[in-house]
Design a protein around this motif. Structure first.
Motif, mmCIF file in Angstrom:
data_model
loop_
_atom_site.group_PDB
_atom_site.id
_atom_site.type_symbol
_atom_site.label_atom_id
_atom_site.label_comp_id
_atom_site.label_asym_id
_atom_site.label_seq_id
_atom_site.Cartn_x
_atom_site.Cartn_y
_atom_site.Cartn_z
ATOM 1 N N ASP A 14 0.758 -1.181 0.108
ATOM 2 C CA ASP A 14 -0.148 -0.140 -0.053
ATOM 3 C C ASP A 14 0.901 1.232 -0.104
ATOM 4 O OD1 ASP A 14 -2.623 -1.103 0.032
ATOM 5 O OD2 ASP A 14 -2.205 -1.447 2.333
ATOM 6 N N THR A 15 0.409 2.365 -0.629
ATOM 7 C CA THR A 15 1.060 3.623 -0.513
ATOM 8 C C THR A 15 0.869 4.212 0.765
ATOM 9 O OG1 THR A 15 1.014 3.773 -3.008
ATOM 10 C CG2 THR A 15 1.535 5.721 -1.973
ATOM 11 N N VAL A 16 1.795 4.715 1.346
ATOM 12 C CA VAL A 16 1.669 5.561 2.554
ATOM 13 C C VAL A 16 2.151 7.170 2.007
ATOM 14 C CG1 VAL A 16 2.559 6.233 4.835
ATOM 15 C CG2 VAL A 16 1.883 3.469 4.070
ATOM 16 N N ARG A 17 1.315 8.023 2.396
ATOM 17 C CA ARG A 17 1.568 9.325 1.933
ATOM 18 C C ARG A 17 1.720 10.145 3.380
ATOM 19 N NH1 ARG A 17 -2.010 7.528 -1.872
ATOM 20 N NH2 ARG A 17 -1.066 7.377 -3.963
ATOM 21 N N GLY A 18 2.752 11.241 3.218
ATOM 22 C CA GLY A 18 2.708 12.079 4.275
ATOM 23 C C GLY A 18 3.527 13.355 4.029
ATOM 24 N N TRP A 19 3.651 14.245 4.907
ATOM 25 C CA TRP A 19 4.425 15.375 4.880
ATOM 26 C C TRP A 19 5.851 15.372 5.492
ATOM 27 C CZ3 TRP A 19 -0.568 18.117 6.830
ATOM 28 C CH2 TRP A 19 -1.396 18.585 5.734
ATOM 29 N N LEU A 20 6.777 15.795 4.836
ATOM 30 C CA LEU A 20 8.031 16.010 5.463
ATOM 31 C C LEU A 20 8.595 17.495 5.754
ATOM 32 C CD1 LEU A 20 10.895 14.503 6.431
ATOM 33 C CD2 LEU A 20 11.583 14.716 3.928
ATOM 34 N N TYR A 21 8.514 17.887 6.894
ATOM 35 C CA TYR A 21 8.969 19.177 7.349
ATOM 36 C C TYR A 21 10.342 19.111 7.494
ATOM 37 C CZ TYR A 21 3.960 20.203 8.743
ATOM 38 O OH TYR A 21 2.636 20.336 8.581
ATOM 39 N N THR A 22 11.024 20.010 6.662
ATOM 40 C CA THR A 22 12.551 20.068 6.839
ATOM 41 C C THR A 22 13.213 21.538 7.024
ATOM 42 O OG1 THR A 22 14.593 19.200 5.883
ATOM 43 C CG2 THR A 22 12.792 19.783 4.259
ATOM 44 N N PRO A 23 14.101 21.879 7.742
ATOM 45 C CA PRO A 23 14.633 23.066 7.657
ATOM 46 C C PRO A 23 15.286 23.306 6.256
ATOM 47 C CG PRO A 23 15.524 21.814 9.360
ATOM 48 C CD PRO A 23 14.753 20.889 8.664
ATOM 49 N N ASP A 24 15.241 24.543 5.849
ATOM 50 C CA ASP A 24 15.527 25.147 4.437
ATOM 51 C C ASP A 24 17.183 25.103 4.412
ATOM 52 O OD1 ASP A 24 15.570 25.690 1.931
ATOM 53 O OD2 ASP A 24 14.788 27.738 2.149
ATOM 54 N N GLU A 25 17.683 24.114 4.713
ATOM 55 C CA GLU A 25 19.128 23.974 4.761
ATOM 56 C C GLU A 25 19.773 22.690 4.544
ATOM 57 O OE1 GLU A 25 20.738 25.113 8.766
ATOM 58 O OE2 GLU A 25 19.235 26.620 8.930
ATOM 59 N N GLY A 26 20.948 22.570 3.840
ATOM 60 C CA GLY A 26 21.352 21.557 3.389
ATOM 61 C C GLY A 26 21.930 20.562 4.438
ATOM 62 N N ARG A 28 22.497 16.222 5.941
ATOM 63 C CA ARG A 28 21.747 15.353 6.621
ATOM 64 C C ARG A 28 21.413 15.822 8.225
ATOM 65 N NH1 ARG A 28 21.172 10.402 4.040
ATOM 66 N NH2 ARG A 28 22.567 10.057 2.149
ATOM 67 N N ARG A 29 20.146 15.543 8.737
ATOM 68 C CA ARG A 29 19.705 15.951 9.665
ATOM 69 C C ARG A 29 19.010 14.887 10.758
ATOM 70 N NH1 ARG A 29 19.655 21.107 10.747
ATOM 71 N NH2 ARG A 29 20.257 22.732 9.259
ATOM 72 N N PRO A 30 18.882 14.976 11.931
ATOM 73 C CA PRO A 30 18.065 13.973 12.681
ATOM 74 C C PRO A 30 16.626 14.198 12.366
ATOM 75 C CG PRO A 30 19.257 15.814 14.214
ATOM 76 C CD PRO A 30 19.774 15.849 12.759
ATOM 77 N N THR A 31 15.916 13.172 12.495
ATOM 78 C CA THR A 31 14.297 12.909 12.053
ATOM 79 C C THR A 31 13.681 12.448 12.994
ATOM 80 O OG1 THR A 31 15.751 13.201 9.892
ATOM 81 C CG2 THR A 31 13.176 12.613 9.786
ATOM 82 N N VAL A 32 12.292 12.862 12.959
ATOM 83 C CA VAL A 32 11.427 12.143 13.987
ATOM 84 C C VAL A 32 10.342 11.718 13.045
ATOM 85 C CG1 VAL A 32 10.502 14.372 14.708
ATOM 86 C CG2 VAL A 32 10.211 12.281 16.052
ATOM 87 N N PHE A 53 9.409 21.139 15.674
ATOM 88 C CA PHE A 53 10.671 20.411 15.352
ATOM 89 C C PHE A 53 11.628 21.028 14.319
ATOM 90 C CE2 PHE A 53 8.305 16.544 17.363
ATOM 91 C CZ PHE A 53 8.248 17.172 18.696
ATOM 92 N N ALA A 54 10.846 21.107 13.284
ATOM 93 C CA ALA A 54 11.542 21.744 12.142
ATOM 94 C C ALA A 54 12.154 22.984 12.312
ATOM 95 C CB ALA A 54 10.693 21.731 10.836
ATOM 96 N N GLU A 55 11.709 23.923 12.871
ATOM 97 C CA GLU A 55 12.087 25.273 12.988
ATOM 98 C C GLU A 55 13.153 25.293 13.941
ATOM 99 O OE1 GLU A 55 7.657 27.651 13.252
ATOM 100 O OE2 GLU A 55 8.794 27.332 14.948
ATOM 101 N N ASN A 56 13.535 24.121 14.690
ATOM 102 C CA ASN A 56 14.648 23.919 15.394
ATOM 103 C C ASN A 56 15.761 22.990 15.042
ATOM 104 O OD1 ASN A 56 14.344 25.526 18.431
ATOM 105 N ND2 ASN A 56 12.323 24.773 17.531
ATOM 106 N N GLY A 57 15.705 22.822 13.803
ATOM 107 C CA GLY A 57 16.624 21.938 13.062
ATOM 108 C C GLY A 57 16.547 20.683 12.939
ATOM 109 N N PHE A 58 15.202 19.962 13.079
ATOM 110 C CA PHE A 58 14.973 18.374 13.103
ATOM 111 C C PHE A 58 14.114 18.443 11.692
ATOM 112 C CE2 PHE A 58 15.939 19.032 17.519
ATOM 113 C CZ PHE A 58 16.669 17.813 17.708
ATOM 114 N N ASN A 59 14.325 17.462 10.921
ATOM 115 C CA ASN A 59 13.241 16.959 10.027
ATOM 116 C C ASN A 59 12.235 16.095 10.948
ATOM 117 O OD1 ASN A 59 14.863 17.616 7.738
ATOM 118 N ND2 ASN A 59 15.991 15.529 8.047
ATOM 119 N N ALA A 60 10.924 16.536 10.345
ATOM 120 C CA ALA A 60 9.816 15.546 10.902
ATOM 121 C C ALA A 60 8.938 15.152 9.829
ATOM 122 C CB ALA A 60 8.891 16.710 11.824
ATOM 123 N N LEU A 61 8.650 13.940 9.840
ATOM 124 C CA LEU A 61 7.732 13.258 8.829
ATOM 125 C C LEU A 61 6.416 12.826 9.597
ATOM 126 C CD1 LEU A 61 7.096 11.664 6.248
ATOM 127 C CD2 LEU A 61 8.356 9.751 6.930
#
Length: 304
Positions: A14-26, A28-32, A53-61
């Protein structure tokens, strides 16, 4: 600046869809990874946490489980806790291969039903490096038995038996019940909490149009066999923050605190939100932000 990207991946066909929030910087980052509770879609409360979380440097899915929201799956509104846990695990597999993600720094966040899922994940998946569990469901059987009371419990068990018989006699057919309802005496819901229907109707109107106030009855049968305590003794080396609402009588804060105390990992923290209920975590943005700030602090301590 925070980007919100549409993403999708496969989870057992099945296809699982979502949103990945990420800081606008290059880099690799820790992610939750975040997923919701009973019938929740991705718009329900989770963007508050992901944005913080993303405003403070973490990716969030944030993901919609299969069978819910924008994700695939043919058995709509069916909630299988183990399928949901595997959706978390497949989300982690997706993230491990994403160029914005540090594959060695992935955590899991959950609320209500998924608050229990992430504790199980901490026990069974070594890729999970930290966990934040909000107002978790601990023991589905005990939870349902207590909140329904004697008469409601009898009615719920009869409904489950009727659904089981229907699914045997007429394959392809099944019964549904409300997530929550004001008239819980005459219309059996999973969660007999009148304020929940009011709050979730507002959320549907304002934020989450794909939310549906129903699940399959079989979902409740699966809930009755769900117990985090079967796994908690295996959480030895994964840090856990548990956030509970003072006096929570929906997912039962006494069960939550007992389970927290049973976690053997020395890196753990219990946060009790005063003057807060299970439902005000969704209806009161200030309460949600308190929980988000506690979670951010924990991510900085354990995942940075």
């Amino acid at each position: 600046m925070v980007q919100r990207l549409d993403v999708e991946f496969q989870s057992e066909g099945d296809t699982v869809r979502g949103w990945l929030y990420t800081p606008d910087e290059g880099g690799r980052r820790p992610t939750v990874v975040l997923a919701g509770g009973w019938c929740y879609v991705r718009e329900v409360t989770m963007p508050t946490y992901a944005q913080k979380f993303a405003e403070n440097g973490f990716n969030a899915l944030i993901i919609d489980y299969r069978n819910l929201g924008v994700s695939g799956g043919d058995n709509r509104q069916h909630l299988d806790p183990w399928a949901q846990i595997r959706d978390y695990q497949n989300a982690i597999s997706f993230l491990e291969r994403h160029p914005a993600v540090d594959p060695d720094k992935i955590g899991a966040w959950g609320i209500s039903y998924s608050g229990g899922h992430v504790i199980i994940l901490a026990a069974i998946d070594e890729r999970v490096k930290t966990v934040i569990s909000h107002v978790p469901v601990i023991d589905g059987y005990e939870n349902m038995r207590r909140i329904h009371g004697v008469n409601g419990w009898r009615q719920l068990l009869k409904l489950i038996a009727d659904d089981r018989a229907l699914r045997y006699e007429k394959p392809g057919e099944q019964l549904y019940l409300p997530h929550a309802t004001i008239d819980y005496v005459n219309d059996i819901p999973c969660w007999p909490v009148p304020e929940a229907e009011i709050v979730f109707n507002e959320i549907k109107k304002n934020d989450a149009p794909l939310y549906q106030n129903k699940s399959t009855v079989e979902s409740v049968e699966l809930l009755l066999n769900y117990n985090v305590n079967s796994f908690v003794g295996r959480v030895i080396n994964t840090p856990v923050m548990m956030v509970v609402a003072e006096g929570d009588d929906i997912t039962l804060w006494d069960l939550e605190i007992d389970t927290f105390n049973a976690i053997p990992c020395p890196r753990k923290e219990l946060v009790v939100l005063p003057h807060t209920t299970h439902i005000t975590l969704y209806s009161d943005k200030a309460r949600g932000m308190m929980a988000a700030e506690a979670g951010l602090r924990w991510l900085n301590e354990t995942l940075r």
